[in-house]
Design an enzyme around this catalytic site. Structure first.
Site, short mmCIF file in Angstrom:
data_model
loop_
_atom_site.label_atom_id
_atom_site.label_comp_id
_atom_site.label_asym_id
_atom_site.label_seq_id
_atom_site.Cartn_x
_atom_site.Cartn_y
_atom_site.Cartn_z
N TYR A 61 15.79 -3.05 -0.89
CA TYR A 61 15.42 -2.42 -2.16
C TYR A 61 14.48 -3.29 -2.98
O TYR A 61 14.62 -3.41 -4.20
CB TYR A 61 16.69 -2.11 -2.97
CG TYR A 61 17.64 -1.20 -2.24
CD1 TYR A 61 17.36 0.15 -2.10
CD2 TYR A 61 18.80 -1.71 -1.68
CE1 TYR A 61 18.24 0.98 -1.42
CE2 TYR A 61 19.68 -0.88 -1.00
CZ TYR A 61 19.39 0.46 -0.86
OH TYR A 61 20.26 1.27 -0.19
N CYS A 62 13.49 -3.86 -2.35
CA CYS A 62 12.55 -4.76 -2.99
C CYS A 62 11.18 -4.11 -3.04
O CYS A 62 10.84 -3.29 -2.17
CB CYS A 62 12.49 -6.07 -2.20
SG CYS A 62 11.29 -7.27 -2.79
N GLY A 63 10.38 -4.46 -4.02
CA GLY A 63 9.02 -3.94 -4.11
C GLY A 63 8.15 -4.35 -2.93
O GLY A 63 7.12 -3.73 -2.66
N TYR A 64 8.54 -5.39 -2.21
CA TYR A 64 7.79 -5.88 -1.05
C TYR A 64 8.30 -5.30 0.28
O TYR A 64 7.74 -5.59 1.33
CB TYR A 64 7.85 -7.40 -0.97
CG TYR A 64 7.12 -8.10 -2.09
CD1 TYR A 64 5.73 -8.19 -2.10
CD2 TYR A 64 7.84 -8.67 -3.15
CE1 TYR A 64 5.06 -8.84 -3.13
CE2 TYR A 64 7.18 -9.31 -4.18
CZ TYR A 64 5.80 -9.40 -4.17
OH TYR A 64 5.14 -10.04 -5.20
N THR A 65 9.34 -4.50 0.25
CA THR A 65 9.97 -4.02 1.48
C THR A 65 9.01 -3.23 2.35
O THR A 65 8.82 -3.57 3.53
CB THR A 65 11.24 -3.19 1.15
OG1 THR A 65 12.14 -4.01 0.40
CG2 THR A 65 11.92 -2.71 2.41
#
Length: 187
Positions: A61-65
């Site tokens: 659930y990360c912006g970089y996923t």
């Protein structure tokens, strides 16, 4: 008895200095470590002998996923047959962005990206419970960046001999590693 002990110590020192056996070549490599894979089985990092590996701490659930998993998938398609592997270690230490259990993490990666890197069990990459492999990775390449991992998707590049050759920030696109990956695969 003391003389035998001294002779043994000298023999070990002599062998360590002059022997080219793999047993003495493992100091300072990833090969001395093990980690549980996402299915809970203990895996020796020996499996990566002769391979170039990107070690990364991941979160669902990360912006970089999306950008990272898509780039890892593309690199895998381009270089897997030449010896590239991606070792992904879920970690919930940054914004609680990997709260799920291993089964849900694996299902998320498989269904979202139709690609699965070498997935490992959730670990800590910072603090007193830091996984020994990650403690080693940070020790080997912690001088140019902060010693601690700052966020999800930090990356360590390891050569075919198990040595950590580079560390990259979470904000670095894995595709930006392509030139270095090519160089390592061809060396």
């Amino acid at each position: 008895m003391k003389g035998q002990s001294l002779l043994f110590s000298f023999s070990v020192l002599f062998l360590g200095l002059f022997c080219e056996d793999d047993e003495f070549d493992q100091h300072g490599t990833i090969y001395q470590f093990q980690a549980e894979n996402i299915d809970g089985k203990l895996v020796s990092m020996e499996k990566y002998r002769g391979k170039v590996v990107i070690f990364t701490n991941v979160a669902s659930y990360c912006g970089y996923t999306d950008s990272n998993y898509n780039a890892f998938k593309e690199l895998d398609q381009l270089y897997r047959d030449k010896g590239l592997r991606v070792a992904a270690f879920p970690c919930n230490q940054f914004g609680k962005q990997e709260p799920e259990n291993e089964a849900k993490i694996l299902d998320f990666v498989k269904s979202s990206y139709t690609y699965t890197p070498d997935m490992y069990s959730k670990i800590d990459v910072n603090g007193p419970k830091t996984h020994p492999l990650w403690r080693f990775l940070k020790k080997e390449r912690g001088s140019s960046l902060a010693a601690d991992i700052p966020w999800n998707f930090s990356k360590f590049l390891v050569d075919k001999n198990g040595h950590v050759v580079a560390r990259y920030s979470h904000s670095v696109d894995p595709l930006d590693l392509e030139e270095e990956i090519n160089r390592l695969l061809n060396s």
